[in-house]
Write a protein that holds these residues in place. Structure first.
Motif, PDB file in Angstrom:
ATOM      1  N   LEU A   1     -46.939  31.012 -47.144  1.00 33.26           N
ATOM      2  CA  LEU A   1     -46.107  31.643 -47.202  1.00 33.26           C
ATOM      3  C   LEU A   1     -46.417  33.430 -48.748  1.00 33.26           C
ATOM      4  CD1 LEU A   1     -42.256  30.354 -47.638  1.00 33.26           C
ATOM      5  CD2 LEU A   1     -43.823  31.484 -45.589  1.00 33.26           C
ATOM      6  N   PRO A   2     -45.996  34.661 -48.239  1.00 32.78           N
ATOM      7  CA  PRO A   2     -46.549  35.753 -49.068  1.00 32.78           C
ATOM      8  C   PRO A   2     -45.564  35.745 -51.151  1.00 32.78           C
ATOM      9  CG  PRO A   2     -44.960  36.689 -48.011  1.00 32.78           C
ATOM     10  CD  PRO A   2     -45.295  34.505 -47.219  1.00 32.78           C
ATOM     11  N   THR A   4     -43.776  36.859 -53.024  1.00 34.31           N
ATOM     12  CA  THR A   4     -42.724  38.400 -52.666  1.00 34.31           C
ATOM     13  C   THR A   4     -41.962  38.959 -53.652  1.00 34.31           C
ATOM     14  OG1 THR A   4     -41.231  37.740 -51.270  1.00 34.31           O
ATOM     15  CG2 THR A   4     -42.686  38.189 -50.388  1.00 34.31           C
ATOM     16  N   ALA A  25     -31.196  46.631 -38.522  1.00 35.15           N
ATOM     17  CA  ALA A  25     -32.511  46.467 -37.690  1.00 35.15           C
ATOM     18  C   ALA A  25     -33.619  46.838 -39.872  1.00 35.15           C
ATOM     19  CB  ALA A  25     -33.313  47.332 -37.020  1.00 35.15           C
ATOM     20  N   SER A  26     -33.056  47.750 -40.611  1.00 36.69           N
ATOM     21  CA  SER A  26     -33.789  47.884 -41.455  1.00 36.69           C
ATOM     22  C   SER A  26     -33.250  46.391 -42.603  1.00 36.69           C
ATOM     23  CB  SER A  26     -34.317  48.718 -42.263  1.00 36.69           C
ATOM     24  OG  SER A  26     -34.349  50.531 -41.194  1.00 36.69           O
ATOM     25  N   ARG A  28     -32.572  43.583 -42.158  1.00 35.08           N
ATOM     26  CA  ARG A  28     -33.534  42.294 -41.173  1.00 35.08           C
ATOM     27  C   ARG A  28     -34.548  42.080 -41.825  1.00 35.08           C
ATOM     28  NH1 ARG A  28     -32.823  39.665 -35.157  1.00 35.08           N
ATOM     29  NH2 ARG A  28     -34.316  37.775 -35.817  1.00 35.08           N
ATOM     30  N   ALA A  29     -35.201  43.901 -41.339  1.00 34.10           N
ATOM     31  CA  ALA A  29     -36.674  43.281 -41.935  1.00 34.10           C
ATOM     32  C   ALA A  29     -37.154  43.140 -43.460  1.00 34.10           C
ATOM     33  CB  ALA A  29     -37.355  44.459 -41.651  1.00 34.10           C
ATOM     34  N   SER A  31     -34.682  41.868 -45.959  1.00 30.68           N
ATOM     35  CA  SER A  31     -34.882  39.935 -45.516  1.00 30.68           C
ATOM     36  C   SER A  31     -36.105  39.401 -45.053  1.00 30.68           C
ATOM     37  CB  SER A  31     -33.500  39.293 -44.968  1.00 30.68           C
ATOM     38  OG  SER A  31     -32.063  40.050 -44.750  1.00 30.68           O
ATOM     39  N   ASN A  32     -36.111  39.462 -43.970  1.00 27.41           N
ATOM     40  CA  ASN A  32     -37.650  38.417 -43.529  1.00 27.41           C
ATOM     41  C   ASN A  32     -38.534  39.116 -44.514  1.00 27.41           C
ATOM     42  OD1 ASN A  32     -37.409  40.094 -40.314  1.00 27.41           O
ATOM     43  ND2 ASN A  32     -36.813  38.138 -41.027  1.00 27.41           N
ATOM     44  N   PHE A  33     -38.741  39.689 -45.461  1.00 31.37           N
ATOM     45  CA  PHE A  33     -39.986  39.840 -45.993  1.00 31.37           C
ATOM     46  C   PHE A  33     -39.439  39.849 -47.190  1.00 31.37           C
ATOM     47  CE2 PHE A  33     -41.686  41.448 -42.555  1.00 31.37           C
ATOM     48  CZ  PHE A  33     -42.728  40.824 -42.085  1.00 31.37           C
ATOM     49  N   GLY A  34     -38.020  39.001 -48.130  1.00 31.72           N
ATOM     50  CA  GLY A  34     -37.827  39.149 -49.436  1.00 31.72           C
ATOM     51  C   GLY A  34     -37.531  39.650 -49.826  1.00 31.72           C
ATOM     52  N   ALA A 156     -40.112  47.696 -40.868  1.00 25.27           N
ATOM     53  CA  ALA A 156     -40.905  46.082 -40.535  1.00 25.27           C
ATOM     54  C   ALA A 156     -41.791  46.157 -41.398  1.00 25.27           C
ATOM     55  CB  ALA A 156     -40.892  45.185 -39.264  1.00 25.27           C
ATOM     56  N   TYR A 160     -43.969  44.212 -43.567  1.00 24.87           N
ATOM     57  CA  TYR A 160     -45.149  43.607 -43.695  1.00 24.87           C
ATOM     58  C   TYR A 160     -46.576  44.048 -44.352  1.00 24.87           C
ATOM     59  CZ  TYR A 160     -49.402  41.221 -41.445  1.00 24.87           C
ATOM     60  OH  TYR A 160     -50.195  40.641 -40.963  1.00 24.87           O
TER      61      TYR A 160
END
Lengths: 243, 243
Positions: A1-2, A4, A25-26, A28-29, A31-34, A156, A160
């Motif tokens: 895991l990165p 973050t 969508a922004s 959600r991205a 959340s995906n990357f903390g 996203a 990333y």
């Protein structure tokens, strides 16, 4: 895991977004990357309310801040980075590729500062006025003839790249940098001083933007920004009382 | 600009996609990064037709191929890579982080081979059966508790990473690798031989998947795959005539 944890100081700022799906969508991205801090500036019509009321809208979306100006949305940041597809535009800010820009942002974050990453509207991107608040700009290296990315996908990809990069080797301890709130106060004061003194054409719209860009190129410390502001206010007082 | 000429052999394969917006978003990300070959496998209901008839649907979307099986969609590829958020799943394939996986994919592409990159449905991702067609799996390094990315955003991030990476130093000249069509013919033949010979329980669903996975671990050349298939066919003929 990165790792973050160092991205905590990053604020994603969506400017004049038109489509609620892109706001969702922004989020959600993020959340995906903390990430947790979303700010929106003048979202189109009901886009922001719709995004918030969507089924499954995240906590992050509910705690997002709404602002009516970029200046307010970036007030607590020391670095402001705009994003652009750089189509046919004469840019006045330095343009760096995402990979390099992400490294510079991580360095600023690891020094304990806040950084704003700005994304413009789906149709037009960020305006020249929006750009004037930015220290420099990032470009995702896409291909002609389709350089312009979907907003949620661009968010996203940027996050990333930020999460992917390893922790900077050693974060030099720098003097506390001026926040954008300080820089904006300085901008307003300098523009006022130059107008009163007759240097600037009071009807020139681009003059403010020029001054704003200039001040952002200086890498001012918080202390220097304060003392400069004190000087300018004294000058303004003198100009006023003389006229 | 990134050199994406080497990505020409990459096929993006969307499996059982439910939302036309995600098909459209995937196509847009492909255009952004210079890719042209989109394949969809059993898209949900009218999703594919809707995506194609959307205003502004790209040429890429109109020339996308529709397949009714993964085997058909990957027949011309020598490497098949699945994507997964890897939540609570016991994976039977090797799992690599996107950055490393992208390097391996680029090496395969620069040897002149075709590579399929598979994305599952929005709800469930790829199934274990889908995974059995994959040589290995990629994971985008996201954070708990929100590891699962939006489909269109996951496609964009993967293609960004593939386009970002520099050209591999020297692509070793390898013997032409077996295509997935060859591997699948071999899989079918081996399963048949093992069933006729009583090795396999004919009602075991997972047996085929086991065989498929095993054959993909062998890194077979095209020539060896052909000769193995010849041997198996002879064995099957013998088994049949003996029973």
């Amino acid at each position: 895991l990165p790792d973050t944890s160092e991205l905590g100081g990053l604020r994603v700022v969506l400017v004049a977004t038109r489509n609620p799906l892109n706001i969702g969508a922004s989020a959600r991205a993020m959340s995906n990357f903390g990430l947790t801090r979303l700010r929106v500036v003048n979202p189109f019509d009901l886009a922001f309310r719709e995004a918030r009321s969507a089924v499954g809208a995240s906590h992050l979306l509910h705690t997002a801040e709404e602002h009516t100006s970029i200046a307010a949305a970036i007030a607590d940041c020391t670095l402001v980075v705009g994003t652009t597809a750089a189509r046919n535009r004469e840019l006045q800010q330095p343009l760096v590729a995402l990979q390099r820009g992400a490294g510079l942002i991580r360095r600023e974050l690891s020094a304990g500062n806040n950084v704003a990453l700005l994304f413009g509207s789906e149709k037009r991107g960020l305006s020249n006025q929006d750009f004037s608040y930015c220290h420099w700009l990032i470009r995702i290296p896409t291909c002609d003839p389709h350089p312009s990315m979907n907003l949620g996908q661009a968010v996203a990809v940027c996050l990333y790249e930020l999460a992917r990069q390893p922790r900077p080797r050693s974060a030099r301890k720098l003097a506390a940098a001026a926040t954008c709130e300080q820089l904006e106060r300085l901008t307003v004061a300098l523009v006022e001083a130059l107008r009163i003194s007759g240097y600037a054409n009071p009807r020139s719209v681009s003059f403010d933007e020029n001054v704003r860009r200039t001040l952002r190129r200086l890498a001012l410390s918080a202390e220097d920004a304060d003392s400069l502001l004190g000087m300018l206010r004294q000058i303004i007082w003198k100009l006023r009382s003389a006229s």
